[in-house]
Design a protein around this motif. Sequence first.
Motif, PDB file in Angstrom:
ATOM      1  N   SER A  42      -1.245   2.402  -5.431  1.00  0.00           N
ATOM      2  CA  SER A  42      -1.103   3.851  -5.331  1.00  0.00           C
ATOM      3  C   SER A  42      -2.466   4.517  -5.379  1.00  0.00           C
ATOM      4  O   SER A  42      -3.409   3.986  -5.963  1.00  0.00           O
ATOM      5  CB  SER A  42      -0.251   4.359  -6.500  1.00  0.00           C
ATOM      6  N   TYR A  43      -2.551   5.677  -4.770  1.00  0.00           N
ATOM      7  CA  TYR A  43      -3.729   6.519  -4.927  1.00  0.00           C
ATOM      8  C   TYR A  43      -3.404   7.575  -5.973  1.00  0.00           C
ATOM      9  O   TYR A  43      -2.260   8.007  -6.085  1.00  0.00           O
ATOM     10  CB  TYR A  43      -4.108   7.192  -3.608  1.00  0.00           C
ATOM     11  N   SER A  50       0.821  -1.194   0.000  1.00  0.00           N
ATOM     12  CA  SER A  50       0.000   0.000   0.000  1.00  0.00           C
ATOM     13  C   SER A  50       0.864   1.256   0.000  1.00  0.00           C
ATOM     14  O   SER A  50       1.944   1.293   0.594  1.00  0.00           O
ATOM     15  CB  SER A  50      -0.887   0.017   1.251  1.00  0.00           C
ATOM     16  N   GLN A  51       0.365   2.297  -0.636  1.00  0.00           N
ATOM     17  CA  GLN A  51       1.034   3.588  -0.592  1.00  0.00           C
ATOM     18  C   GLN A  51       1.136   4.073   0.852  1.00  0.00           C
ATOM     19  O   GLN A  51       2.042   4.822   1.192  1.00  0.00           O
ATOM     20  CB  GLN A  51       0.247   4.607  -1.422  1.00  0.00           C
ATOM     21  N   HIS A  52       0.245   3.627   1.711  1.00  0.00           N
ATOM     22  CA  HIS A  52       0.230   4.054   3.109  1.00  0.00           C
ATOM     23  C   HIS A  52       0.981   3.101   4.035  1.00  0.00           C
ATOM     24  O   HIS A  52       0.820   3.148   5.246  1.00  0.00           O
ATOM     25  CB  HIS A  52      -1.210   4.214   3.589  1.00  0.00           C
ATOM     26  N   SER A  71       9.134   1.505   3.339  1.00  0.00           N
ATOM     27  CA  SER A  71       9.284   2.134   2.031  1.00  0.00           C
ATOM     28  C   SER A  71       9.206   1.102   0.908  1.00  0.00           C
ATOM     29  O   SER A  71       9.390  -0.103   1.126  1.00  0.00           O
ATOM     30  CB  SER A  71      10.618   2.881   1.940  1.00  0.00           C
ATOM     31  N   THR A  83       3.948   1.313   6.220  1.00  0.00           N
ATOM     32  CA  THR A  83       4.920   1.888   7.151  1.00  0.00           C
ATOM     33  C   THR A  83       6.358   1.597   6.735  1.00  0.00           C
ATOM     34  O   THR A  83       7.287   2.080   7.371  1.00  0.00           O
ATOM     35  CB  THR A  83       4.685   1.363   8.581  1.00  0.00           C
ATOM     36  N   THR A  92       2.363  11.096  -7.886  1.00  0.00           N
ATOM     37  CA  THR A  92       1.838   9.757  -8.156  1.00  0.00           C
ATOM     38  C   THR A  92       2.753   9.019  -9.107  1.00  0.00           C
ATOM     39  O   THR A  92       3.127   7.863  -8.867  1.00  0.00           O
ATOM     40  CB  THR A  92       0.419   9.845  -8.761  1.00  0.00           C
TER      41      THR A  92
END
Length: 87
Positions: free
Chosen positions: A42-43, A17-19, A23, A21, A51
């Motif tokens: 990605s969002y 996920s882009q979110h 990298s 914790t 993006t």
Amino acid sequence: CASARACGRVGTLFGLSQHATRSIEEVAEATRAEGTNLWYQSYILNDRDMTLRLVRRAADAGYKGSWANKFSAKKQYNMLLQPFFCM
């Protein structure tokens, strides 16, 4: 990184996920030995250049694919788009 390594051991893909914790690069390095099939989620940000930079980082780190979610708080839905890249 433990979940991503476990996915590699059992032969399934792992979507970061882009979110997350960790990298993009940290997960790629931690899973290199297992050969995990990594994909990046990605969002679509207002800053489209950001993006694109994130997706390119994933591609450069060895991720095999990416998908983007566009969230609209007004309509409250997620729309899954075609992968940006596949290798």
